[in-house]
Design a protein around this motif. Structure first.
Motif, short mmCIF file in Angstrom:
data_model
loop_
_atom_site.label_atom_id
_atom_site.label_comp_id
_atom_site.label_asym_id
_atom_site.label_seq_id
_atom_site.Cartn_x
_atom_site.Cartn_y
_atom_site.Cartn_z
N ILE A 38 8.21 6.07 0.12
CA ILE A 38 8.66 4.83 0.74
C ILE A 38 7.96 3.62 0.13
O ILE A 38 8.60 2.60 -0.17
N GLY A 39 6.66 3.72 -0.09
CA GLY A 39 5.91 2.58 -0.65
C GLY A 39 6.42 2.18 -2.02
O GLY A 39 6.57 0.98 -2.30
N LYS A 40 6.67 3.15 -2.86
CA LYS A 40 7.18 2.83 -4.20
C LYS A 40 8.57 2.21 -4.12
O LYS A 40 8.88 1.25 -4.84
N ALA A 41 9.41 2.74 -3.23
CA ALA A 41 10.76 2.18 -3.07
C ALA A 41 10.69 0.73 -2.62
O ALA A 41 11.47 -0.12 -3.08
N THR A 46 0.84 -1.19 0.00
CA THR A 46 0.00 0.00 0.00
C THR A 46 0.88 1.24 0.00
O THR A 46 2.05 1.20 0.38
N GLY A 47 0.31 2.35 -0.47
CA GLY A 47 1.09 3.59 -0.57
C GLY A 47 2.20 3.48 -1.59
O GLY A 47 3.23 4.15 -1.49
N ALA A 48 1.99 2.64 -2.62
CA ALA A 48 3.07 2.33 -3.57
C ALA A 48 3.17 3.31 -4.72
O ALA A 48 3.98 3.11 -5.63
N GLY A 49 2.38 4.38 -4.68
CA GLY A 49 2.43 5.34 -5.77
C GLY A 49 3.64 6.25 -5.72
O GLY A 49 3.96 6.92 -6.70
#
Length: 699
Positions: free
Chosen positions: A454-457, A448-451
């Motif tokens: 930290i989430g994308k990383a 989650t929060g991957a947009g």
């Protein structure tokens, strides 16, 4: 001018694209290969091979010699480049006939292909090399069109070949690829001068031409004629596969049920090695699995080697009605576990019956293709691409059965012939040459929060280490940007709001449909609000609790359902904060929520250990560069709390940790990776990735 209007194949040749290469036969051969590979009705992924012959100067004698350029071992003609082909002296290849000791020794010829190499940068020559080299034509296509394999797999294939093409096409009976088959093609041409191609029984098609374009047109025309013949036969018969005996569920219901069942099937298919799944309810699949003839045709297995090498010789058909309550896991397991056991037993008997003293050890006995009448088809393999390709190949096999049944009667390869291909020592050698799998290969991660931030990383790191990734975020725009960096088969993006139960339910549904289940869940979605208590509103408090705490609770609750269906454990990682351990100013809402995340993780670790589900926490601190939460009021609030400017924050946070280091999103991603890939016997732990904050030490 040749006909360029076709009904059953695509004419893709563009003169503007060959204008600059019209005098380069190898470039033209590569162009032809690529456009042939774009049409899956012509050849399937990784299947078929193409070649051309040119006159080159021999660097050893300075004399002109004929060189054959042919697709090397592995690869796909649709994406073939110069680096994927082999260049061999044609005459040397033909001279191998002088040392050929017969069909019982033909595998030894493969090593001799290397003695025929002209181009030292060649890809390893494939087993099909002599099939091209022993024919005299400048340009040759060896393809596996569904229509041609239907003709090749029909009970009276030779007769039908004559009926469709008259004396213009040759025919040879089934023979596995190799030097012997090359000699058979050579003999067929000598016995039938002037033919335009050859049908290979149960296998595929050879066509040729003096130029790359003539070869291309010849291939299209031959495939078009076979396709038209089959469709006319189907029209005459009026029904396909004996007609339908089951009605499919509506589309939405099919997808809903498939998402519920997929993790259960994945767990059963992973009894030896963890697998990644794929689901399709393509109309061609539904037509076959809902038909009267499914019961007769499915156990017969596929005919073309390209098919069964990827799908196994036959599928598993589930004896489940479309009205089954798939949520009742125990009841469904009682119904389908015996079917899996029977499939494995039958595969073991197949191996024991057909093996000889040179056969490699038995491979994974679980099914690759699983058919659920009224619902669709599942496929399971070592990675998403292989699972998807297996699905595509079984659709090719369905098309072949459809065509062969319309023509006369479908025939499959005898089991011994199939085994000799599947457990061929040359195939085994190819498998042994495959690169070592990555640490997270065969796993699915939902982040989650991957947009961004930290989430994308984290998502990027897990994918880099081999995982399939489900990117979840509130922002569709950021998700699209993030997904654009991934290869098609490795990731999907699903907009999701972790404060909404239905949204979370959809995240898992899409993960199960795309990959068969989930192995790793990382709750990185977050926000930060920094205010003194008197300025912290009830709305602020609720938002922090909903996103950080309730979101984690619901994500974990739904993940456990899937983990228990799969029955091989899993990982849940919460991205919390140093602020959950340290009492700082102006931080009551955020710090309390982060502390709740940390303790919930400990509680879950204690509860889920028996399920082999490991629950851990990564605590960042001061991830300012690249982090989304530092782009607004939070940064201003923290700067105010410390009496500094926003611009001074990165240096401030770096100076206050023991290592004097700036912490980046990639550092948090490394912390997550260590928990899910290396520390595989750790649960209930908190890893601080903060450069060393003594007041945040957990012990």
């Amino acid at each position: 001018m040749p006909n360029t209007n076709y009904k059953y194949v695509d004419y893709l040749w563009e003169e503007s694209k060959v204008e600059n290469i019209k005098n380069d036969e190898v470039a033209l051969f590569l162009y032809r290969s690529n456009i042939l590979g774009q049409d899956l009705r012509i050849t399937n992924y990784g299947g078929g091979n193409t070649s051309c012959k040119t006159i080159e100067k021999d660097p050893l004698t300075d004399k002109e010699v004929e060189v054959m350029w042919v697709k090397g071992s592995g690869g796909d003609i649709g994406t073939l480049t110069r680096s994927g082909i082999a260049g061999l002296y044609t005459e040397r290849l033909r001279d191998l006939k002088k040392v050929y000791r017969g069909v019982d020794y033909e595998d030894e010829m493969v090593a001799l292909f290397n003695h025929c190499i002209y181009d030292l940068d060649s890809k390893a020559p494939s087993i099909d090399t002599p099939l091209h080299g022993l024919l005299p034509f400048k340009h040759i296509d060896h393809l596996h069109p569904d229509a041609l394999i239907a003709v090749a797999a029909a009970e009276d294939s030779e007769k039908i070949t004559k009926e469709i093409w008259g004396d213009t096409m040759g025919w040879v009976p089934w023979k596995k690829p190799g030097f012997e088959l090359g000699l058979m093609l050579e003999t067929c041409l000598k016995d039938n001068p002037g033919i335009r191609g050859i049908v290979l029984g149960s296998h595929g098609l050879f066509t040729w031409g003096d130029t790359s374009y003539e070869c291309y047109i010849n291939s299209l025309e031959v495939i078009e004629k076979a396709s038209a013949y089959i469709e006319n036969k189907i029209a005459e018969n009026g029904t396909v596969f004996g007609g339908s005996v089951i009605e499919s569920l509506p589309k939405d219901d099919r997808l809903e049920k498939a998402s519920i069942l997929a993790p259960l099937l994945r767990g059963l298919c992973s009894s030896e090695n963890r697998m990644i799944g794929h689901f399709t309810d393509d109309e061609k699949v539904l037509e076959f699995i809902n038909s009267k003839d499914l019961e007769r045709l499915a156990p017969m297995g596929t005919s073309c080697p390209d098919h069964f090498l990827r799908t196994k010789i036959q599928p598993l058909v589930l004896n489940l009605s479309v009205t089954e309550d798939l949520e009742n896991t125990d009841q469904i397991l009682k119904k389908i576990e015996p079917a899996f056991e029977a499939y494995r037993d039958e595969y073991a008997k197949y191996y024991e019956t057909c093996k000889d003293e040179t056969s490699p050890d038995i491979r994974d006995a679980n099914p690759v293709i699983i058919l659920y009448p009224g619902l669709g088809m599942f496929s399971f393999a070592k990675n998403k691409q292989t699972a998807r390709v297996a699905s595509e190949f079984y659709i090719n096999a369905i098309n072949v059965m459809r065509g062969a049944e319309a023509i006369s009667k479908y025939t499959s390869l005898p089991r011994q012939e199939a085994f000799d291909i599947e457990y061929w020592l040359l195939e085994e050698a190819k498998l042994q040459r495959m690169p070592k799998e990555q640490p997270l290969s065969r796993k699915v991660a939902l982040v989650t929060g991957a947009g961004g931030g930290i989430g994308k990383a984290i998502a990027d790191k897990l994918a880099e280490e081999g995982a399939n990734v489900v990117l979840a975020d509130l922002s569709e725009e950021r998700l699209e940007e993030a997904l654009a960096m991934y290869k098609n088969d490795t990731a999907i993006a699903v907009p999701g709001d972790v404060t909404n139960y239905n949204s979370i339910d959809n995240l898992y549904k899409q993960a199960c449909l795309a990959f068969g289940g989930v192995d790793i869940v990382v709750h990185s979605a977050g926000l930060a609000i920094s205010k003194p208590i008197e300025e912290t509103t009830e709305q602020d408090w609720d938002l922090l609790q909903d996103v950080l705490v309730k979101g984690q609770f619901v994500l974990a609750k739904e993940a456990v359902k899937i983990y228990r269906k799969q029955n091989f454990g899993g990982d849940f990682v919460s991205i919390a904060s140093k602020n959950g351990l340290v009492s700082g100013p102006n931080n009551v809402g955020y710090g309390t929520a982060k502390a709740a995340q940390q303790h919930m993780s400990r509680l879950l670790a204690a509860e889920l250990g028996a399920d082999h589900v490991r629950v851990n926490v990564v605590n960042p601190d001061g991830v300012i560069v690249g982090s989304k939460i530092w782009e607004g009021e939070w940064a201003e609030g923290r700067a105010k709390a410390y009496g500094i400017s926003v611009e001074e924050l990165p240096a401030h946070y770096a100076k206050r940790n023991l290592l004097n280091e700036i912490i980046y999103p990639a550092d948090i991603a490394n912390g997550v990776f260590s928990l899910v890939a290396i520390l595989n016997k750790s649960t209930g732990n908190i890893i601080n990735v903060d450069g060393g904050m003594a007041n945040a030490f957990v012990r």
